[in-house]
Write a protein that holds these residues in place. Sequence first.
Motif, short mmCIF file in Angstrom:
data_model
loop_
_atom_site.label_atom_id
_atom_site.label_comp_id
_atom_site.label_asym_id
_atom_site.label_seq_id
_atom_site.Cartn_x
_atom_site.Cartn_y
_atom_site.Cartn_z
N ARG A 1 -20.31 4.88 -5.50
CA ARG A 1 -19.66 4.40 -4.45
C ARG A 1 -18.17 4.40 -4.10
N GLY A 2 -18.15 4.11 -2.62
CA GLY A 2 -16.57 5.26 -2.50
C GLY A 2 -16.16 3.61 -2.46
N ILE A 3 -14.42 3.65 -2.24
CA ILE A 3 -13.11 2.15 -2.58
C ILE A 3 -13.68 1.37 -2.24
N LEU B 1 6.00 1.77 -7.37
CA LEU B 1 5.06 1.10 -8.92
C LEU B 1 4.13 2.43 -9.33
N GLN B 2 2.93 3.34 -8.20
CA GLN B 2 2.11 4.40 -8.48
C GLN B 2 3.02 5.64 -8.74
N ARG B 3 4.32 6.30 -7.91
CA ARG B 3 4.80 6.62 -8.55
C ARG B 3 5.70 7.25 -10.32
N LEU B 4 5.88 5.83 -10.53
CA LEU B 4 6.42 5.23 -11.87
C LEU B 4 5.23 5.52 -12.41
N ARG B 5 3.78 5.05 -12.79
CA ARG B 5 2.05 5.45 -13.65
C ARG B 5 2.26 7.03 -13.31
N GLY B 6 2.88 8.21 -12.70
CA GLY B 6 2.45 9.27 -12.81
C GLY B 6 1.71 9.36 -11.63
N THR B 7 1.03 9.08 -11.16
CA THR B 7 -0.18 8.81 -10.14
C THR B 7 -0.70 9.13 -8.68
N PHE B 8 0.72 9.35 -8.61
CA PHE B 8 0.89 9.10 -6.71
C PHE B 8 0.94 10.23 -6.28
N THR B 9 -0.24 10.89 -5.18
CA THR B 9 -0.40 11.21 -4.83
C THR B 9 0.35 11.88 -3.82
N ARG B 10 -0.52 10.57 -2.64
CA ARG B 10 0.27 11.09 -0.95
C ARG B 10 0.77 9.63 -0.33
N PRO B 11 1.71 9.70 0.55
CA PRO B 11 2.16 7.82 1.37
C PRO B 11 1.22 7.77 1.50
N ALA B 12 0.32 6.61 1.10
CA ALA B 12 -0.70 5.92 2.56
C ALA B 12 -0.85 4.59 3.54
N ALA C 1 -9.89 6.07 12.53
CA ALA C 1 -10.76 5.63 11.71
C ALA C 1 -10.70 6.54 10.53
N GLN C 2 -10.96 7.82 11.28
CA GLN C 2 -11.02 8.99 9.95
C GLN C 2 -10.33 9.86 9.42
N LYS C 3 -8.74 9.53 9.50
CA LYS C 3 -7.81 9.48 9.62
C LYS C 3 -7.17 8.53 8.02
N ILE C 4 -7.46 7.34 8.28
CA ILE C 4 -7.55 6.56 7.62
C ILE C 4 -8.80 6.55 6.46
N VAL C 5 -10.10 7.29 6.36
CA VAL C 5 -10.27 7.52 5.19
C VAL C 5 -10.26 8.40 4.43
N GLU C 6 -9.74 9.57 5.02
CA GLU C 6 -8.81 10.74 4.93
C GLU C 6 -8.03 10.11 3.86
N VAL D 1 -8.93 8.20 0.33
CA VAL D 1 -10.05 9.26 -0.95
C VAL D 1 -9.00 10.09 -0.84
N GLY D 2 -7.56 10.99 -0.34
CA GLY D 2 -7.08 11.13 -0.94
C GLY D 2 -5.39 10.66 -1.83
N ALA D 3 -5.53 9.64 -1.61
CA ALA D 3 -4.58 7.93 -2.09
C ALA D 3 -5.10 7.95 -3.27
#
Length: 220
Positions: free
Chosen positions: A12-14, A117-128, A185-190, A193-195
Amino acid sequence: MLEDRDGHRPRRGIQQPYGFLSYGRTPHVPASDRPPDERLVRFHAKLTDDLMELTDLDAMIPAVFLDRRMPLGSAWEDELKGRLARCQVLVPVLSRRLFTSEWCALEWECFQRRQELQRLRGTFTRPAVVPVLWSPLRPEEIPRPYSDLQYTHQDFGGDYAEVGLLGLQTHGRHTTFNKVVYEIAQKIVEVAVGARLEPCDPSVFDDLFDGLKDSAREER
């Protein structure tokens, strides 16, 4: 859950709402018979349809949250906090009204706090954040922090960069409009999933909402 012949289970996706549409409201003009933000609602409907086709999102979960559709009598500030705490991607609709809206500034601050908050947890990957260009704007007309975002993409075409989504609808360029919305829409999904932006407790936004002026509340 069904398995294929190799024993693999589909993933299942997000399942949080994918997008939160942040936009500056157009006031009702008494002399006009056109409902306010009619074209924005049309954009929202097309974006929702495309996201439902591109994802496995459950029909009961809004693909893109639009606050004008909240039920009457709901605790709408709590509803906004909850949506901002769970959505995967912030979608600011770039226009002059967005830049002067205290509500849009608040939504931005809430989302940035959640990302921090996600940066502080060390799990930040990219701006959403996936901005969309609504009306024609020169680069110097776009204030920070929105000017720091990539709001035009080569795949979206020159017409979009020139007149925005509003212009495409107004000029009757419906084929181009539909193509651009699908690309968005495609960009939002990308980005979602990436963030993999994690939900937060809505109460972390309480102080930001407490500081909102009564005049700004009347805007909504």
